[in-house]
Design a protein around this motif. Structure first.
Motif, mmCIF file in Angstrom:
data_model
loop_
_atom_site.group_PDB
_atom_site.id
_atom_site.type_symbol
_atom_site.label_atom_id
_atom_site.label_comp_id
_atom_site.label_asym_id
_atom_site.label_seq_id
_atom_site.Cartn_x
_atom_site.Cartn_y
_atom_site.Cartn_z
ATOM 1 N N SER A 106 0.803 -1.228 0.000
ATOM 2 C CA SER A 106 0.000 0.000 0.000
ATOM 3 C C SER A 106 0.836 1.279 0.000
ATOM 4 O O SER A 106 0.299 2.377 -0.161
ATOM 5 N N ASP A 107 2.156 1.161 0.173
ATOM 6 C CA ASP A 107 3.008 2.358 0.225
ATOM 7 C C ASP A 107 3.188 2.965 -1.163
ATOM 8 O O ASP A 107 3.317 2.230 -2.153
ATOM 9 N N PRO A 108 3.255 4.313 -1.251
ATOM 10 C CA PRO A 108 3.442 4.980 -2.543
ATOM 11 C C PRO A 108 4.715 4.538 -3.271
ATOM 12 O O PRO A 108 4.760 4.526 -4.497
ATOM 13 N N LEU A 109 5.756 4.164 -2.516
ATOM 14 C CA LEU A 109 7.035 3.795 -3.137
ATOM 15 C C LEU A 109 7.142 2.297 -3.435
ATOM 16 O O LEU A 109 8.210 1.811 -3.818
ATOM 17 N N ALA A 110 6.033 1.578 -3.268
ATOM 18 C CA ALA A 110 6.064 0.118 -3.442
ATOM 19 C C ALA A 110 6.462 -0.304 -4.856
ATOM 20 O O ALA A 110 7.043 -1.369 -5.054
ATOM 21 N N SER A 111 6.154 0.524 -5.846
ATOM 22 C CA SER A 111 6.432 0.146 -7.240
ATOM 23 C C SER A 111 7.851 0.518 -7.697
ATOM 24 O O SER A 111 8.205 0.296 -8.857
ATOM 25 N N GLN A 112 8.661 1.080 -6.803
ATOM 26 C CA GLN A 112 10.019 1.497 -7.185
ATOM 27 C C GLN A 112 10.818 0.307 -7.714
ATOM 28 O O GLN A 112 10.857 -0.756 -7.108
ATOM 29 N N ALA A 113 11.475 0.523 -8.857
ATOM 30 C CA ALA A 113 12.275 -0.534 -9.483
ATOM 31 C C ALA A 113 13.732 -0.101 -9.578
ATOM 32 O O ALA A 113 14.054 1.094 -9.582
ATOM 33 N N LEU A 114 14.628 -1.076 -9.663
ATOM 34 C CA LEU A 114 16.057 -0.788 -9.763
ATOM 35 C C LEU A 114 16.404 -0.329 -11.172
ATOM 36 O O LEU A 114 15.834 -0.798 -12.156
ATOM 37 N N VAL A 115 17.368 0.590 -11.256
ATOM 38 C CA VAL A 115 17.882 1.034 -12.552
ATOM 39 C C VAL A 115 19.394 0.868 -12.579
ATOM 40 O O VAL A 115 20.041 0.763 -11.530
ATOM 41 N N LYS A 116 19.947 0.849 -13.749
ATOM 42 C CA LYS A 116 21.404 0.675 -13.913
ATOM 43 C C LYS A 116 22.143 1.764 -13.144
ATOM 44 O O LYS A 116 21.797 2.942 -13.217
ATOM 45 N N GLY A 117 23.151 1.371 -12.394
ATOM 46 C CA GLY A 117 23.941 2.316 -11.620
ATOM 47 C C GLY A 117 23.470 2.514 -10.194
ATOM 48 O O GLY A 117 24.158 3.165 -9.394
ATOM 49 N N ASP A 118 22.302 1.939 -9.834
ATOM 50 C CA ASP A 118 21.831 2.056 -8.452
ATOM 51 C C ASP A 118 22.797 1.372 -7.494
ATOM 52 O O ASP A 118 23.267 0.250 -7.752
ATOM 53 N N VAL A 119 23.077 2.041 -6.371
ATOM 54 C CA VAL A 119 23.871 1.462 -5.288
ATOM 55 C C VAL A 119 22.878 0.835 -4.315
ATOM 56 O O VAL A 119 22.135 1.538 -3.631
ATOM 57 N N VAL A 120 22.857 -0.483 -4.267
ATOM 58 C CA VAL A 120 21.787 -1.210 -3.578
ATOM 59 C C VAL A 120 22.337 -1.959 -2.360
ATOM 60 O O VAL A 120 23.254 -2.774 -2.484
ATOM 61 N N LYS A 121 21.740 -1.673 -1.188
ATOM 62 C CA LYS A 121 22.091 -2.395 0.035
ATOM 63 C C LYS A 121 21.064 -3.489 0.296
ATOM 64 O O LYS A 121 19.883 -3.197 0.456
ATOM 65 N N LEU A 122 21.512 -4.739 0.323
ATOM 66 C CA LEU A 122 20.651 -5.883 0.638
ATOM 67 C C LEU A 122 20.931 -6.298 2.083
ATOM 68 O O LEU A 122 22.087 -6.532 2.451
ATOM 69 N N HIS A 123 19.897 -6.386 2.907
ATOM 70 C CA HIS A 123 20.070 -6.584 4.352
ATOM 71 C C HIS A 123 19.038 -7.606 4.819
ATOM 72 O O HIS A 123 17.842 -7.439 4.577
ATOM 73 N N LEU A 124 19.482 -8.679 5.487
ATOM 74 C CA LEU A 124 18.549 -9.717 5.924
ATOM 75 C C LEU A 124 19.184 -10.568 7.012
ATOM 76 O O LEU A 124 20.398 -10.537 7.219
ATOM 77 N N GLY A 125 18.329 -11.322 7.716
ATOM 78 C CA GLY A 125 18.848 -12.183 8.774
ATOM 79 C C GLY A 125 17.952 -13.373 9.036
ATOM 80 O O GLY A 125 16.742 -13.328 8.809
ATOM 81 N N ALA A 126 18.554 -14.469 9.526
ATOM 82 C CA ALA A 126 17.823 -15.679 9.895
ATOM 83 C C ALA A 126 18.271 -16.120 11.277
ATOM 84 O O ALA A 126 19.380 -15.795 11.723
ATOM 85 N N HIS A 127 17.399 -16.866 11.962
ATOM 86 C CA HIS A 127 17.808 -17.404 13.257
ATOM 87 C C HIS A 127 17.332 -18.842 13.419
ATOM 88 O O HIS A 127 16.311 -19.248 12.851
ATOM 89 N N ILE A 128 18.105 -19.596 14.183
ATOM 90 C CA ILE A 128 17.739 -20.945 14.591
ATOM 91 C C ILE A 128 17.735 -20.955 16.112
ATOM 92 O O ILE A 128 18.768 -20.689 16.736
ATOM 93 N N ASP A 129 16.581 -21.208 16.707
ATOM 94 C CA ASP A 129 16.461 -21.245 18.165
ATOM 95 C C ASP A 129 16.915 -19.929 18.807
ATOM 96 O O ASP A 129 17.470 -19.917 19.910
ATOM 97 N N GLY A 130 16.703 -18.819 18.086
ATOM 98 C CA GLY A 130 17.065 -17.516 18.630
ATOM 99 C C GLY A 130 18.505 -17.104 18.395
ATOM 100 O O GLY A 130 18.906 -15.994 18.763
ATOM 101 N N PHE A 131 19.310 -17.964 17.768
ATOM 102 C CA PHE A 131 20.712 -17.634 17.474
ATOM 103 C C PHE A 131 20.774 -17.085 16.043
ATOM 104 O O PHE A 131 20.596 -17.831 15.077
#
Length: 393
Positions: free
Chosen positions: A98-123
């Motif tokens: 529902s956010d206005p920026l939801a449709s934003q797409a990547l273009v050539k030359g974009d500096v993109v930070k990918l950030h994510l995490g997973a846990h097993i039993d809280g670790f």
């Protein structure tokens, strides 16, 4: 004659079983990051990348540790929702449909930070890296994009060699600033790296980047300890001061504050908070996964106001700047530092051609050192110290 007593072994803060869970989470994060990097091409929509990243984390964690022990299932899943932050967006950008920026797409030359995490039993294993859309060895990253990427990469490589038992947090703060300065860049002001534990990714022992005078005064000096685990977040801006500010983007990632108790007054607030706890526990959650996004936003307002929940705000450096980031999770067992997350998937020197170079001889020497010394090297040093053959400096 009495038998010689065996030395009492110091109890470990991290068991081998715990470390295996950390490493398993790190392997899952690496697999997901590898897939996300391959999907981060010109025309890819940010929201699609975020949704796919979270799906892959759930899929990866769902495939392991499924044995029920004493009637209890192992808790596992997302430790940090996938965010995709472009150019001067510092971090935590993971829009709702529902956010206005939801449709934003990547273009050539974009500096993109990918950030994510997973846990097993809280670790938890949390990782971030930076890519530039469309860059190849034949058409490498140049200019200020290259400067900020190199500054962040060197900052991370240097930081991981200083996060070791006995060292102080300010050593990391200072070395990241020096690396950034070499490329005429600045670490993003006030960004924190934190101690981790089971079900904790924002512990009280912390490292700060590019602190203001007030932040430096208020930040506690800490010493890294054996068997501790840290999530190290290196964020560097091509701007002149590293300052960032909140703009129009709506916050979508929230986390329960473990040390705060407060009785919510509104029924909707209590319902949303309960749903949040059931779905994410102690870890951050993107309200995209809540039953009703609109109700969730309204319900979280009271919890945020009273400090029961903290928002991961989306902040920006000035529009003509770029931000690069690398995040790694590192453990400090007795044998020496051990990376729980994997090296960056995308980055390699052939892809980044900066005009500037790291020239500081001390920093260059630090980069040549391994994360942990071999037993042979340790014994040699101890022997040299014992016979006095090496001068004290």
């Amino acid at each position: 004659m009495a038998e010689a007593q065996k030395p009492v072994e110091k109890p470990r803060l991290i068991t081998e079983a715990d470390m295996t869970k950390y490493k398993t989470a790190g392997d899952i994060v690496n697999d997901v990051m590898r897939k996300l990097v391959s999907l981060s091409v010109e025309g890819a929509r940010i929201i699609d990348l975020c949704i796919e990243g979270d799906r892959l984390i759930e899929e990866g964690t769902g495939a392991v540790y499924n044995k029920i022990v004493k009637g209890v299932k192992v808790n596992k899943g997302i430790a940090f929702p996938t965010s995709v932050s472009v150019n001067n967006t510092v971090a935590h950008f993971s829009p709702l449909v529902s956010d206005p920026l939801a449709s934003q797409a990547l273009v050539k030359g974009d500096v993109v930070k990918l950030h994510l995490g997973a846990h097993i039993d809280g670790f938890a294993a949390i990782s971030a890296e930076t890519i530039v859309v469309g860059a190849t060895e034949q058409d490498p990253v140049t200019g200020r994009r290259a400067d900020v990427l190199q500054a962040a990469w060197y900052g991370a490589e240097l930081a991981m060699r200083l996060v070791k038992a006995g060292n102080k947090n300010w050593a990391v703060t200072d070395v990241v600033s020096k690396a950034a300065s070499a490329f005429n860049c600045k670490p993003v002001e006030g960004m924190l790296s934190c101690l981790q534990a089971q079900n904790v990714i924002d512990g009280k022992k912390r490292i700060i980047l590019n602190p203001s005078e007030a932040q430096r005064r208020d930040m506690e000096t800490i010493t890294f300890g054996e068997d501790e685990v840290y999530g190290i977040d290196i964020l560097v801006s091509s701007g002149e001061d590293g300052k960032a500010r909140v703009e129009d983007s709506k916050t979508s990632i929230y986390q329960k504050e473990g040390s705060v108790t407060y009785q919510l007054k509104m029924k909707n607030s209590r319902m949303v908070f309960s749903e949040m706890q059931k779905k994410a526990g102690a870890f951050p959650i993107n309200i995209r996964v809540m039953e009703d996004e609109k109700r969730a936003r309204l319900g979280l307002q009271e919890a945020v106001t009273h400090g029961l929940v903290k928002p991961y705000e989306v902040v920006y450096t000035p529009s003509n700047t770029f931000v690069a980031a690398f995040h790694f999770t590192i453990a400090l067992p007795p044998a020496g530092p051990l990376l729980i997350t994997h090296p960056p998937v995308w980055y390699k020197p052939e892809l980044v051609k900066a005009d500037k170079e790291l020239e500081d001889e001390e920093l260059k020497a630090l980069l040549t050192k391994p994360l942990r010394e071999t037993k042979k090297k340790k014994k040699t040093k101890e022997a040299e110290g014992a016979d006095g053959s090496v001068e004290a400096k």
